[in-house]
Design a protein around this motif. Sequence first.
Motif, PDB file in Angstrom:
ATOM      1  N   LEU A 128      62.119  61.273  49.560  1.00  8.03           N
ATOM      2  CA  LEU A 128      62.625  59.924  49.310  1.00  8.03           C
ATOM      3  C   LEU A 128      62.860  59.678  47.824  1.00  8.03           C
ATOM      4  O   LEU A 128      63.852  59.054  47.436  1.00  8.03           O
ATOM      5  CB  LEU A 128      61.661  58.873  49.869  1.00  8.03           C
ATOM      6  N   ALA A 129      61.962  60.177  47.003  1.00  7.75           N
ATOM      7  CA  ALA A 129      62.134  60.029  45.556  1.00  7.75           C
ATOM      8  C   ALA A 129      63.389  60.760  45.092  1.00  7.75           C
ATOM      9  O   ALA A 129      64.167  60.235  44.276  1.00  7.75           O
ATOM     10  CB  ALA A 129      60.901  60.550  44.815  1.00  7.75           C
ATOM     11  N   ILE A 130      63.618  61.951  45.619  1.00  9.09           N
ATOM     12  CA  ILE A 130      64.816  62.714  45.272  1.00  9.09           C
ATOM     13  C   ILE A 130      66.061  61.980  45.751  1.00  9.09           C
ATOM     14  O   ILE A 130      67.032  61.823  45.009  1.00  9.09           O
ATOM     15  CB  ILE A 130      64.747  64.140  45.856  1.00  9.09           C
ATOM     16  N   PHE A 131      66.022  61.492  47.009  1.00 11.01           N
ATOM     17  CA  PHE A 131      67.178  60.769  47.541  1.00 11.01           C
ATOM     18  C   PHE A 131      67.499  59.546  46.693  1.00 11.01           C
ATOM     19  O   PHE A 131      68.645  59.346  46.277  1.00 11.01           O
ATOM     20  CB  PHE A 131      66.959  60.336  48.996  1.00 11.01           C
ATOM     21  N   TYR A 132      66.505  58.692  46.441  1.00 11.45           N
ATOM     22  CA  TYR A 132      66.773  57.456  45.702  1.00 11.45           C
ATOM     23  C   TYR A 132      67.207  57.730  44.269  1.00 11.45           C
ATOM     24  O   TYR A 132      68.024  56.989  43.715  1.00 11.45           O
ATOM     25  CB  TYR A 132      65.571  56.513  45.753  1.00 11.45           C
ATOM     26  N   LEU A 145      71.601  61.311  61.455  1.00 13.21           N
ATOM     27  CA  LEU A 145      71.986  60.068  60.799  1.00 13.21           C
ATOM     28  C   LEU A 145      71.875  60.168  59.279  1.00 13.21           C
ATOM     29  O   LEU A 145      72.731  59.676  58.554  1.00 13.21           O
ATOM     30  CB  LEU A 145      71.111  58.912  61.292  1.00 13.21           C
ATOM     31  N   ALA A 146      70.828  60.812  58.808  1.00  7.46           N
ATOM     32  CA  ALA A 146      70.526  60.804  57.376  1.00  7.46           C
ATOM     33  C   ALA A 146      71.257  61.869  56.578  1.00  7.46           C
ATOM     34  O   ALA A 146      71.521  61.690  55.389  1.00  7.46           O
ATOM     35  CB  ALA A 146      69.021  60.961  57.177  1.00  7.46           C
ATOM     36  N   LEU A 147      71.609  62.962  57.198  1.00  3.38           N
ATOM     37  CA  LEU A 147      72.195  64.100  56.491  1.00  3.38           C
ATOM     38  C   LEU A 147      73.507  63.771  55.789  1.00  3.38           C
ATOM     39  O   LEU A 147      73.767  64.244  54.684  1.00  3.38           O
ATOM     40  CB  LEU A 147      72.410  65.246  57.488  1.00  3.38           C
ATOM     41  N   TRP A 148      74.333  62.952  56.404  1.00  3.42           N
ATOM     42  CA  TRP A 148      75.716  62.781  55.955  1.00  3.42           C
ATOM     43  C   TRP A 148      75.864  61.969  54.684  1.00  3.42           C
ATOM     44  O   TRP A 148      76.936  61.948  54.095  1.00  3.42           O
ATOM     45  CB  TRP A 148      76.547  62.205  57.098  1.00  3.42           C
TER      46      TRP A 148
END
Length: 162
Positions: free
Chosen positions: A4-8, A113-116
């Motif tokens: 989540l930290a990497i994503f945000y 859902l999250a990959l794209w």
Amino acid sequence: MLHLAIFYTLFSLTCCYALVRGGDPERLIAGIMILGVALTPIVVNPASRRFYGMEAGLLTLDILILLAFVAIALRANRFWPMGIVVFHSMSVVGHLLKLGDPRLIRTAYLVMLALWIYPQMLLLVLGTWRHRARWIATGADRSWSTSSRPSAAARLPSGPNG
């Protein structure tokens, strides 16, 4: 929680870059992406039931986002927003797969859902970079297509009687 930290972090950098350096299509798509990420926690099921069944609230949000992306892609004087539409469509397809087979594994549904969002972020960065390169090279970069408007030649009278 590291993911989540990497994503945000990636998401924030991507959207800030598009908002600061992009043209109108880049800024609009970044704004829609920010709105989507902000609204997602509000529309998903409570944590104890999340992704076990189809996420109807998230499906609705994803369809609205997809419609906004399509509208931008059809008007933008750029090709890359069509890729955003394709990648976001895959999230909608993930919902439809869960609807078609409720036994679909929770993790598989979540990943579908999250990959794209990652290829969408990459396209947004590349689209913003290309916009900036065109702007630096020519001093201008039209944001919107004019193909839906009649050309000047089409508006001119065709002969002496108009």
